[in-house]
Design an enzyme around this catalytic site. Sequence first.
Site, PDB file in Angstrom:
ATOM      1  CB  CYS A 116      -0.965  -0.001   1.182  1.00  0.00           C
ATOM      2  SG  CYS A 116      -0.177  -0.019   2.807  1.00  0.00           S
ATOM      3  CG  HIS A 171      -4.112   0.705   4.564  1.00  0.00           C
ATOM      4  ND1 HIS A 171      -3.565  -0.204   3.683  1.00  0.00           N
ATOM      5  CD2 HIS A 171      -5.101   1.357   3.873  1.00  0.00           C
ATOM      6  CE1 HIS A 171      -4.194  -0.120   2.518  1.00  0.00           C
ATOM      7  NE2 HIS A 171      -5.119   0.817   2.610  1.00  0.00           N
TER       8      HIS A 171
END
Length: 468
Positions: A51, A420
């Site tokens: 990510c 994230h």
Amino acid sequence: MQNMMNTSQSFQNDSVLIGDKNTLQSINKSVDNGSKNTHGITGIMNLGNTCYMNSALQALSHNYLLINYLFMNKKQIIRTLLTNARKIFKDCDNFKIESTISPIPLELRKKIQSENYHLSMLTVEDVNILLNNTITAQIIRLFECMWKNNCVVVPTSFRKVFGEVRDKFFFGYEQHDAEEAYSCIIQKMQEELAEKRTIRFKTTRHSVGEYIKYMNDVKEKVSCLPNGKEKDIVMNKFKQIKKQMPRESLTAESFREMKKYYEQGYSYITEIFSGYVHSSICCPNTSCGFTNDRFDAFTHLSLSIPVKNMYEQLNVYDCLREYFSQETLDADNLWNCEGCHEKVQAIKKTKLWTTPYVLVIQFKRFGMTRIAKDNRFINYPMDELDVSSVICSQQFEDSVQTKYKLQCVINHHGGLNNGHYFTYSKIENTGEWYEFNDTYTGKVTDNHIVNQNAYILFYIRSDLFRSQ
């Protein structure tokens, strides 16, 4: 390939005018796919803790200055990559002749290691292999796919090449930092596209031009004089003029330092993302007064978050002031003055000297020790960031632009070890904001953009931003 060699023009000796508005106007356009539909709304598959990479790619893929440059100059970029192939690959393990496990054909490895390397030596197969092993060609291919159709891309080829850079720093499936990914991609593109060019700067001040002409005349005159009284007289007069024209002198010095930086390896990537900071350290002894000036390039500003009362709201200007605050060199950090040759307690001042087309700001939420994450909310403007308060007071070129509009935000949600990354990007030709979160894409309202998870901000200079 031979036909391309005969018809292509060499750009090695071209001169470049830094900040040329004509060049900017040629790429300052929306990405146009010949369709009325909104394009570029493409997700990226997470290939295992990637990510951080995906968020950086989304930020760069929606930077229209970069995208238009890559798309509109593809043929010249490919030629530059192939011209630079020996420089790019000669130290790469896979391209070494003695490698016994290299996937690269031995004949191509021999060509790359040859001091007589030239494009005319390459076959079509060679060209494909070389391009497939560069970050720049892989990113163009990926972005073309992302802008052709609104879909989900699986960046396997890009990930493979990206994993090999920095001694395989990004190899494997460990989580990394989005800033590291951004910096690595930009640095590799700069290196791969670097060309030797003659660099020119255009001053908006007549006095600067006069000073530079006088300085060059003095250098030429001194070079012809023997050491002695006559030479000393010329140099002493020059020093007096220099003291009388401090701003002109500093501007001339900045041109000299920036010229060296750009001529080491010019690419338009460098011009898009690079700005300059000026640092000065002044001797406090009145009998000396020696000042050391330094100019350093940057492709992003990594800003510490100031310590404030928990009830006080932070904003990006607080972080900029902290970054550009003056520093006292004392105690164990005394400055060794080159003027009086004494160790003195000096003041170091750092300010912006030139502003990049794209200003990238990172909030240092993890600190040096990376023990914990700073989750405090930091406010930042969407429509106008004005950095004039941190521009060096000695900078008086009218061409320095200080106002920016927000184009993209890379966010980090969660804690230090389980976070994230995802991206908010503005679609330039519609003015709409979208969330890009691995494979997920969707519209977001403006009130989502300024948020507590903001980690990296991408601003485009307002004088370059197309009006909606």
